[in-house]
Design an enzyme around this catalytic site. Structure first.
Site, short mmCIF file in Angstrom:
data_model
loop_
_atom_site.label_atom_id
_atom_site.label_comp_id
_atom_site.label_asym_id
_atom_site.label_seq_id
_atom_site.Cartn_x
_atom_site.Cartn_y
_atom_site.Cartn_z
N GLN B 132 0.85 -1.19 0.00
CA GLN B 132 0.00 0.00 0.00
C GLN B 132 0.89 1.24 0.00
O GLN B 132 1.58 1.50 0.99
CB GLN B 132 -0.87 -0.04 1.26
CG GLN B 132 -1.76 1.16 1.46
CD GLN B 132 -2.28 1.22 2.91
OE1 GLN B 132 -1.63 0.69 3.82
NE2 GLN B 132 -3.42 1.85 3.11
N GLY B 133 0.88 2.00 -1.08
CA GLY B 133 1.71 3.19 -1.19
C GLY B 133 0.91 4.45 -0.94
O GLY B 133 0.59 5.21 -1.86
N SER B 135 1.36 6.48 2.46
CA SER B 135 2.14 7.43 3.27
C SER B 135 3.39 7.91 2.54
O SER B 135 4.00 7.17 1.76
CB SER B 135 2.58 6.77 4.58
OG SER B 135 1.47 6.27 5.26
N SER B 167 4.71 -1.42 3.96
CA SER B 167 4.79 -2.79 4.46
C SER B 167 4.76 -3.76 3.29
O SER B 167 4.02 -3.54 2.31
CB SER B 167 3.63 -3.09 5.40
OG SER B 167 3.69 -2.23 6.51
N GLU B 249 -9.13 -1.43 5.85
CA GLU B 249 -7.91 -1.61 6.63
C GLU B 249 -8.20 -1.59 8.11
O GLU B 249 -7.63 -2.33 8.90
CB GLU B 249 -6.88 -0.52 6.28
CG GLU B 249 -5.61 -0.62 7.13
CD GLU B 249 -4.50 0.35 6.71
OE1 GLU B 249 -4.77 1.23 5.88
OE2 GLU B 249 -3.40 0.21 7.26
N SER B 383 -3.61 6.85 13.05
CA SER B 383 -3.23 6.68 14.45
C SER B 383 -4.46 6.72 15.37
O SER B 383 -5.55 7.12 14.96
CB SER B 383 -2.29 7.81 14.85
OG SER B 383 -3.00 9.02 14.82
N GLU B 385 -5.08 8.79 17.63
CA GLU B 385 -5.58 10.17 17.73
C GLU B 385 -6.50 10.48 16.55
O GLU B 385 -7.57 11.08 16.73
CB GLU B 385 -4.39 11.15 17.74
CG GLU B 385 -3.53 11.10 19.01
CD GLU B 385 -2.68 9.83 19.13
OE1 GLU B 385 -2.35 9.22 18.10
OE2 GLU B 385 -2.36 9.45 20.27
C1 LIG Z 1 4.38 -0.66 11.25
C2 LIG Z 1 3.83 0.33 10.30
C3 LIG Z 1 3.43 -0.09 9.04
C4 LIG Z 1 2.96 0.82 8.12
N1 LIG Z 1 2.61 0.36 6.88
C5 LIG Z 1 2.19 1.26 5.96
C6 LIG Z 1 1.92 0.83 4.63
O1 LIG Z 1 2.03 -0.35 4.31
N2 LIG Z 1 1.55 1.74 3.73
C7 LIG Z 1 1.39 3.06 4.04
O2 LIG Z 1 1.02 3.82 3.19
N3 LIG Z 1 1.64 3.50 5.29
C8 LIG Z 1 2.05 2.63 6.24
N4 LIG Z 1 2.32 3.07 7.52
C9 LIG Z 1 2.29 4.51 7.78
C10 LIG Z 1 1.17 4.96 8.69
O3 LIG Z 1 -0.04 4.99 8.03
C11 LIG Z 1 1.57 6.34 9.24
O4 LIG Z 1 2.69 6.15 10.07
C12 LIG Z 1 0.47 7.01 10.00
O5 LIG Z 1 -0.56 7.41 9.14
C13 LIG Z 1 0.97 8.21 10.82
O6 LIG Z 1 1.70 9.09 10.05
P1 LIG Z 1 3.11 9.61 10.53
O7 LIG Z 1 3.92 8.42 10.86
O8 LIG Z 1 3.61 10.52 9.49
O9 LIG Z 1 2.85 10.41 11.86
P2 LIG Z 1 2.35 11.91 11.98
O10 LIG Z 1 1.16 12.11 11.12
O11 LIG Z 1 3.47 12.83 11.82
O12 LIG Z 1 1.86 11.92 13.48
C14 LIG Z 1 2.72 12.13 14.61
C15 LIG Z 1 1.84 12.19 15.86
O13 LIG Z 1 0.96 13.31 15.75
C16 LIG Z 1 -0.38 12.90 15.88
N5 LIG Z 1 -1.23 13.70 15.02
C17 LIG Z 1 -1.05 14.03 13.73
N6 LIG Z 1 -2.07 14.73 13.26
C18 LIG Z 1 -2.95 14.86 14.27
C19 LIG Z 1 -4.22 15.47 14.42
N7 LIG Z 1 -4.84 16.08 13.41
N8 LIG Z 1 -4.83 15.37 15.60
C20 LIG Z 1 -4.23 14.72 16.63
N9 LIG Z 1 -3.06 14.15 16.57
C21 LIG Z 1 -2.41 14.21 15.40
C22 LIG Z 1 -0.37 11.43 15.47
O14 LIG Z 1 -1.44 10.74 16.02
C23 LIG Z 1 0.96 10.95 16.01
O15 LIG Z 1 0.81 10.63 17.36
C24 LIG Z 1 2.82 2.17 8.47
C25 LIG Z 1 3.20 2.60 9.72
C26 LIG Z 1 3.70 1.70 10.64
C27 LIG Z 1 4.10 2.20 11.98
#
Ligand SMILES: Cc1cc2nc3c(=O)[nH]c(=O)nc-3n(C[C@H](O)[C@H](O)[C@H](O)COP(=O)(O)OP(=O)(O)OC[C@H]3O[C@@H](n4cnc5c(N)ncnc54)[C@H](O)[C@@H]3O)c2cc1C
Lengths: 380, 402
Positions: B132-133, B135, B167, B249, B383, B385
């Site tokens: 899944q592309g 992020s 992933s 998902e 997440s 949140e």
């Molecule tokens: C093990 C793992 C597997 C993954 N696999 C995939 C995958 O296969 N394909 C893919 O596309 N993505 C994948 N992801 C990515 C995942 O979807 C993102 O990590 C997730 O959406 C959070 O984005 P970020 O990591 O940029 O955190 P950020 O968005 O930067 O968030 C940082 C913190 O701020 C909080 N935050 C951000 N915005 C808000 C808001 N509006 N209100 C309150 N709190 C907020 C978040 O909850 C978090 O605690 C994976 C992630 C993990 C950890």
């Protein structure tokens, strides 16, 4: 660890009959507007706690109507003139009573019904018949420390004359009959007494929750009707316990849902910093947590009721879980509900305080979350 | 005879699934499998898991309700039965959980006839693994701010940008790709594509997790050519389609395959209770400690509640609206799993320090490893949140957080 789910209906045994009753109850109760009635009754007594009169407020006519509709007798066996429905149906109603924070002896009467059903004696049936005829029944066993099991009762029966005091009896002022645990030489028994009888003194407590009344029964050689033989009192209580717990949990589930909806509504309308406060996540997220807590308790309440009706072996486990969850939900939703209403939620004028107190009261009834979990440990 | 003619009642099908799983449980791998499909990287594990998935597919446990034209088994409403039996049997997970759990429902809802016929069958057999592309380095929770570009070039699109946390990226043949086709329209400027991972210009670089494992990747896209027939739904409709993928998902929509995990929440809490009964402290089982026991039982209570929530979803008169409970499931399930593992750390005490490979580690360090991997659940797929925002806004009608 019992997980038998085989004999239980998937839909919690909740069918059309229950749904019709629940909807009818919703309409009936909302027409009665019990909180407005309560408001009128306590008007001018902003300090009712300190008044001379310790009275429970309730609408006697509404109670008569409810008995006429057959609600108080819904779980009474047919042989005693009732509808012989199960706990699933009783819970559907109890949840609506909680949602309306309605002062009524219905919950006590339903609990008494399930307790009497487990006794299965002609004497218990006679009390069930009185319920079918419209009597309100209270029950109790607690000592002054708030014991959670009748084996700790301080009431003693000698030649069917009772002495001692039972504390924390719910709906005492509304009851026509009270069922009490009493110790005899040969073991624990249950007795029924008319609340107006000789040697029976009712003393109302001054309680926080305005939607209920509670009191103690002082017995000085009062003559009662023995409902079960000494020794049979504990097993009867133990097998009714899941129903007793689940009915309290259902009341909480209803009141917690009210608290959730009222708080969400307030967060949508109250403006601060040029926005509805529900915009802020420090407000939004705990409201979501209220919903999660309320939903988990509700699901467990339905599961517990269903197990009581269809799968007795698993009934106690699920009832302990339901009351454990509901007690914590009560504390959490009351707390967040008041906090997120700001100053207004802390006032006498606000309905939030009424629900807050009802939830607080129910949280402790028959033991809080910790108490349920400590009982649960023995089953796992 | 087709399976669906052989097993016509739910009971018969359940019995069949149960007996088949009992008879066909695979031998364990030489190197133990990771706890979840998220961390699979070794070819040996991939081959083993693909063979297992194919076997389950052929037995009717996957694509149970999908129409035969797309490679399914054509049952009416039996997928839930198969999925529950798979979960119950404690057999290995299905490696193609993104294909089964996200691509297939997305294609069934939004794909063309051609796309469904082409891509679905190898998803079910496991021949084509999907990733899944979504992020990107600059687009996480605010997914719609993504900047990977797709530009039209005749019948093709040319894609440039990078994806992160992908992933299964190192094993996948295909990617569900979100790309920007209009710079001036945040939500309406996103288009949804199927992108080959074998195409020129695709570079995959593994990222290591806090556990020391890998499984997710950076994916760099440099002038990658994607034919227009690999576009899902209209140009600019990508956001809506992505929302339906995310609903799947998060487990809030009906799947077409089984669940990716072979561990049920009930198994986890029962294992924790067993751990507390067998871990000694001060000469007594930890279970005898009233404080810790209460924390364990609170998790037990919530675990049973989540299961009963699932039951309540099926009773419209009691579920408080169609989406109220389903939208909670990802948030509640992941946080519960995390707290469960935190309590396990307290039960283990100083022994919680022992990791996979230490000869004294309980359950070969699975508690510490599992604890760390619970952050997958609370961060990915939106997440906790973000889930709370969604619940507050969509279910309770609270004002939207940007
Ligand atoms: C093990 C793992 C597997 C993954 N696999 C995939 C995958 O296969 N394909 C893919 O596309 N993505 C994948 N992801 C990515 C995942 O979807 C993102 O990590 C997730 O959406 C959070 O984005 P970020 O990591 O940029 O955190 P950020 O968005 O930067 O968030 C940082 C913190 O701020 C909080 N935050 C951000 N915005 C808000 C808001 N509006 N209100 C309150 N709190 C907020 C978040 O909850 C978090 O605690 C994976 C992630 C993990 C950890």
């Amino acid at each position: 660890m019992s997980n038998s789910n085989q004999t239980q209906p998937k839909d919690f045994g909740y069918g059309e009959e229950q749904d019709m009753l629940k909807n009818a109850a919703q309409r009936f109760i909302s027409d009665l507007a019990p909180l407005e009635a309560l408001r009128k009754a306590i008007a001018g007594t902003e300090d009712p706690y300190l008044g001379e009169e310790r009275r429970g407020f309730y609408d006697v006519d509404a109670w008569r109507e409810m008995t006429a509709l057959g609600w108080s007798a819904l779980a009474v066996p047919e042989r005693c003139g009732g509808a012989e429905m199960g706990l699933v149906t009783a819970v559907a109603l109890a949840e609506e009573i909680g949602a309306a924070a309605m002062p009524t002896p219905l919950a006590s009467t339903l609990q008494s019904t399930f307790l009497l059903r487990e006794m299965a004696t002609p004497e218990a049936d006679a009390v069930l018949t009185r319920i079918a005829e419209g009597a309100a029944v209270a029950w109790g066993f607690s000592d002054a420390h708030g014991s959670l099991h009748p084996r700790d009762t301080s009431v003693v029966a000698e030649q069917r004359l009772l002495s001692g005091t039972v504390h924390f009896v719910q709906d005492l002022q509304k009851a026509d009959v009270v069922i009490l645990a009493a110790r005899e030489e040969a073991g624990l028994a249950w007795y029924a007494l008319d609340t107006g009888g000789d040697g029976v003194q009712l003393v109302a407590d001054r309680i926080v929750d305005l939607t209920r009344d509670q009191g103690r029964v002082e017995l000085n050689g009062a003559a009662g009707t023995r409902l079960v033989d000494p020794g049979a009192g504990e097993p009867a209580f133990d097998s009714a316990l899941p129903a007793l717990l689940t009915l309290v949990a259902a009341d909480i589930a209803g009141a917690a849902e009210w608290m959730l909806q009222a708080t969400a509504e307030y967060a949508k309308t109250r403006q601060q910093f040029d926005r509805p406060i529900g915009f802020f996540q420090a407000v939004k997220h705990p409201i979501v947590d209220m919903m999660i807590a309320a939903d988990q308790s509700r699901s467990l309440v339905y599961a517990a009721a269903c197990a009581f009706d269809f799968d007795r072996e698993d009934a106690l486990r699920l009832a302990l879980l339901a009351k454990s969850s509901a007690s914590d939900t009560a504390g959490f939703c009351a707390n967040r509900g008041t906090q997120l209403h700001g100053g207004i939620g802390f006032t006498w004028e606000s309905d939030v305080q009424i629900y807050h107190k009802r939830l607080m009261h129910a949280q402790q009834l028959l033991g809080d979350g910790v108490a349920q979990r400590s009982a649960l440990a023995a089953l796992l | 005879m087709a399976l669906r003619d052989e097993y016509t009642t739910p009971e018969a099908f359940r019995t069949y699934c149960r007996e088949w799983l009992e008879a066909n449980r695979p031998e364990p791998t030489r190197m133990p499998l990771p706890q979840a499909a998220y961390e699979v990287t070794l070819p040996e594990h991939r081959d083993y898991l693909v063979a297992w998935q194919r076997k389950c597919y052929e037995a009717g446990l996957i694509a149970t309700d999908v129409s035969p034209e797309y490679g399914g088994h054509g049952f009416d409403d039996f997928q839930m039965i198969a999925s529950n039996e798979v979960r119950r049997a404690g057999v290995p997970y299905f490696i193609n959980w993104i294909g089964l759990g996200m691509t297939a429902p997305t294609l069934l809802a939004h794909g063309t006839e051609e796309q469904k016929r082409t891509y679905l069958p190898p998803i079910f057999t496991g021949d084509d693994i999907w990733c899944q592309g979504f992020s990107e380095p600059g687009a996480g929770s605010d997914l719609a701010s993504l900047s990977t570009r797709a530009e039209k070039d005749g019948d093709n699109w040319v894609v440039n940008g990078s994806k992160v946390w992908t992933s299964l990226g190192s094993l996948a043949s295909w990617m569900l790709l979100l790309a920007r086709t209009d710079r001036d329209n945040k939500y309406g400027g996103i288009t949804y594509f199927i992108c080959s991972m074998r195409e020129q210009g695709v570079t995959v670089r593994p990222i290591h997790k806090m556990t020391g494992e890998s499984g997710f990747n950076e994916v760099f896209l440099e002038d990658v050519v994607v034919p227009d027939h690999q576009r899902i739904d209209a140009v600019g409709a990508g956001w809506q389609v992505a929302m339906s993928t995310l609903t799947s998902e998060r487990g809030a929509a009906k799947g077409v395959g089984a669940v990716p995990s072979s561990e049920s929440p009930m198994d986890n809490i029962e294992a924790l209770i067993a751990l507390a009964k067998t871990t000694m402290r001060h000469g007594r089982p930890v279970w005898d400690d009233a404080v810790l026991r209460d924390r364990i039982l609170k998790i037990y209570e919530r675990t049973v509640a989540v299961m009963q929530n699932g039951r309540r979803m099926g009773v419209p008169a009691l579920n408080g609206g169609a989406m109220r409970i389903p939208l909670q499931s990802k948030l509640v399930g992941s946080e519960l799993g995390q707290e469960l593992h935190q309590v396990a750390m307290s039960v283990l005490g100083p022994a919680a320090s022992l990791y996979v490979g230490d000869e004294h580690a309980r359950a070969d360090g699975k508690w510490a490893l599992g604890y760390m991997n619970t952050y997958t659940g609370t961060i990915s797929g939106g997440s906790s949140e973000i889930q709370r925002n969604i619940l507050g806004e969509r279910v309770l009608g609270l004002p939207k957080t940007k």
